[in-house]
Design a protein around this motif. Structure first.
Motif, PDB file in Angstrom:
ATOM      1  N   TYR A 291       0.927  -1.354  -0.118  1.00  0.00           N
ATOM      2  CA  TYR A 291       0.189  -0.425   0.137  1.00  0.00           C
ATOM      3  C   TYR A 291       1.332   1.496  -0.316  1.00  0.00           C
ATOM      4  N   ARG A 292       0.398   2.286  -0.992  1.00  0.00           N
ATOM      5  CA  ARG A 292       0.718   3.906  -0.879  1.00  0.00           C
ATOM      6  C   ARG A 292       1.131   4.076   0.528  1.00  0.00           C
ATOM      7  N   SER A 293      -0.112   3.930   1.865  1.00  0.00           N
ATOM      8  CA  SER A 293      -0.076   4.857   2.565  1.00  0.00           C
ATOM      9  C   SER A 293      -0.480   3.799   3.855  1.00  0.00           C
ATOM     10  N   ARG A 294      -0.030   4.275   5.044  1.00  0.00           N
ATOM     11  CA  ARG A 294      -0.114   3.343   6.633  1.00  0.00           C
ATOM     12  C   ARG A 294      -1.451   3.369   6.737  1.00  0.00           C
ATOM     13  N   SER A 295      -2.239   4.707   6.650  1.00  0.00           N
ATOM     14  CA  SER A 295      -4.150   4.338   6.681  1.00  0.00           C
ATOM     15  C   SER A 295      -4.297   3.646   5.701  1.00  0.00           C
ATOM     16  N   SER A 296      -4.539   3.516   4.700  1.00  0.00           N
ATOM     17  CA  SER A 296      -4.641   1.950   3.809  1.00  0.00           C
ATOM     18  C   SER A 296      -4.425   0.560   4.696  1.00  0.00           C
ATOM     19  N   LEU A 297      -3.366   0.962   4.393  1.00  0.00           N
ATOM     20  CA  LEU A 297      -2.481  -0.632   5.366  1.00  0.00           C
ATOM     21  C   LEU A 297      -3.065  -0.721   6.351  1.00  0.00           C
ATOM     22  N   THR A 298      -3.558  -0.393   7.424  1.00  0.00           N
ATOM     23  CA  THR A 298      -4.096  -0.153   8.390  1.00  0.00           C
ATOM     24  C   THR A 298      -5.382  -0.818   8.896  1.00  0.00           C
ATOM     25  N   ARG A 299      -6.594   0.226   7.399  1.00  0.00           N
ATOM     26  CA  ARG A 299      -7.967  -0.553   7.178  1.00  0.00           C
ATOM     27  C   ARG A 299      -7.363  -1.733   6.205  1.00  0.00           C
ATOM     28  N   HIS A 300      -6.583  -1.895   5.297  1.00  0.00           N
ATOM     29  CA  HIS A 300      -6.659  -3.423   5.548  1.00  0.00           C
ATOM     30  C   HIS A 300      -6.839  -4.516   6.528  1.00  0.00           C
ATOM     31  N   SER A 301      -5.430  -4.548   6.849  1.00  0.00           N
ATOM     32  CA  SER A 301      -5.381  -5.155   8.489  1.00  0.00           C
ATOM     33  C   SER A 301      -6.497  -4.839   9.337  1.00  0.00           C
ATOM     34  N   ARG A 302      -7.304  -4.314   9.453  1.00  0.00           N
ATOM     35  CA  ARG A 302      -8.371  -3.937  10.060  1.00  0.00           C
ATOM     36  C   ARG A 302      -9.559  -4.545   9.111  1.00  0.00           C
ATOM     37  N   TYR A 303      -9.743  -5.018   8.196  1.00  0.00           N
ATOM     38  CA  TYR A 303     -11.795  -4.531   8.236  1.00  0.00           C
ATOM     39  C   TYR A 303     -10.745  -6.747   6.669  1.00  0.00           C
ATOM     40  N   GLU A 304      -9.419  -6.579   5.780  1.00  0.00           N
ATOM     41  CA  GLU A 304      -9.350  -7.769   5.235  1.00  0.00           C
ATOM     42  C   GLU A 304      -8.923  -8.529   5.504  1.00  0.00           C
ATOM     43  N   CYS A 305      -7.674  -8.696   5.695  1.00  0.00           N
ATOM     44  CA  CYS A 305      -6.624  -9.715   6.623  1.00  0.00           C
ATOM     45  C   CYS A 305      -6.409 -10.113   7.895  1.00  0.00           C
ATOM     46  N   GLY A 306      -5.747 -11.177   8.023  1.00  0.00           N
ATOM     47  CA  GLY A 306      -6.317 -11.664   9.586  1.00  0.00           C
ATOM     48  C   GLY A 306      -7.215 -11.066  10.195  1.00  0.00           C
ATOM     49  N   ARG A 307      -8.176 -10.958  10.169  1.00  0.00           N
ATOM     50  CA  ARG A 307      -9.565 -10.860  11.610  1.00  0.00           C
ATOM     51  C   ARG A 307      -9.853 -12.506  11.381  1.00  0.00           C
ATOM     52  N   LEU A 308      -9.941 -12.655  12.595  1.00  0.00           N
ATOM     53  CA  LEU A 308     -10.617 -12.897  13.355  1.00  0.00           C
ATOM     54  C   LEU A 308     -12.161 -13.944  12.485  1.00  0.00           C
ATOM     55  N   GLY A 309     -12.819 -15.263  12.367  1.00  0.00           N
ATOM     56  CA  GLY A 309     -14.278 -15.313  12.190  1.00  0.00           C
ATOM     57  C   GLY A 309     -14.221 -15.156  10.825  1.00  0.00           C
ATOM     58  N   SER A 310     -15.452 -14.820  10.109  1.00  0.00           N
ATOM     59  CA  SER A 310     -15.790 -14.757   8.817  1.00  0.00           C
ATOM     60  C   SER A 310     -15.218 -13.020   8.473  1.00  0.00           C
ATOM     61  N   ARG A 311     -14.840 -12.702   7.153  1.00  0.00           N
ATOM     62  CA  ARG A 311     -14.090 -11.760   7.212  1.00  0.00           C
ATOM     63  C   ARG A 311     -15.156 -11.302   6.498  1.00  0.00           C
ATOM     64  N   TYR A 312     -16.787 -11.266   6.118  1.00  0.00           N
ATOM     65  CA  TYR A 312     -17.384 -10.553   5.495  1.00  0.00           C
ATOM     66  C   TYR A 312     -18.566 -10.543   6.788  1.00  0.00           C
TER      67      TYR A 312
END
Length: 82
Positions: free
Chosen positions: A30-51
């Motif tokens: 990602y180009r920005s830290r905020s985009s990486l943070t959003r990805h980490s929070r909502y898209e990658c590594g979440r416990l349980g269902s991604r959706y």
């Protein structure tokens, strides 16, 4: 036999193409830290269902709350009650 494909990178058009912020879980860049943070929070590594965000009007699932909000505004033509 097919070789495994490397992790996909998100590349936006324009700029120099550098993606200095990398996810430690999947390798996406990602180009920005905020985009990486959003990805980490909502898209990658979440416990349980991604959706975890569901449209109460049609039942469609989303992995990010902002995508659900846009869906409701664009598809159902309504505002999101908070």
């Amino acid at each position: 036999m097919l070789a495994a494909s490397p992790a996909k990178e998100i590349v936006l058009s324009g700029g120099d193409g550098e993606l200095p912020f990398r996810c430690v879980m999947c390798g996406r860049g990602y180009r920005s830290r905020s985009s990486l943070t959003r990805h980490s929070r909502y898209e990658c590594g979440r416990l349980g269902s991604r959706y975890t965000f569901t449209c109460t009007l049609c039942g469609k699932y989303f992995c990010r709350p902002d995508h659900l909000k846009q869906h409701i505004l664009n598809i159902h033509g309504g505002s999101v009650a908070k």
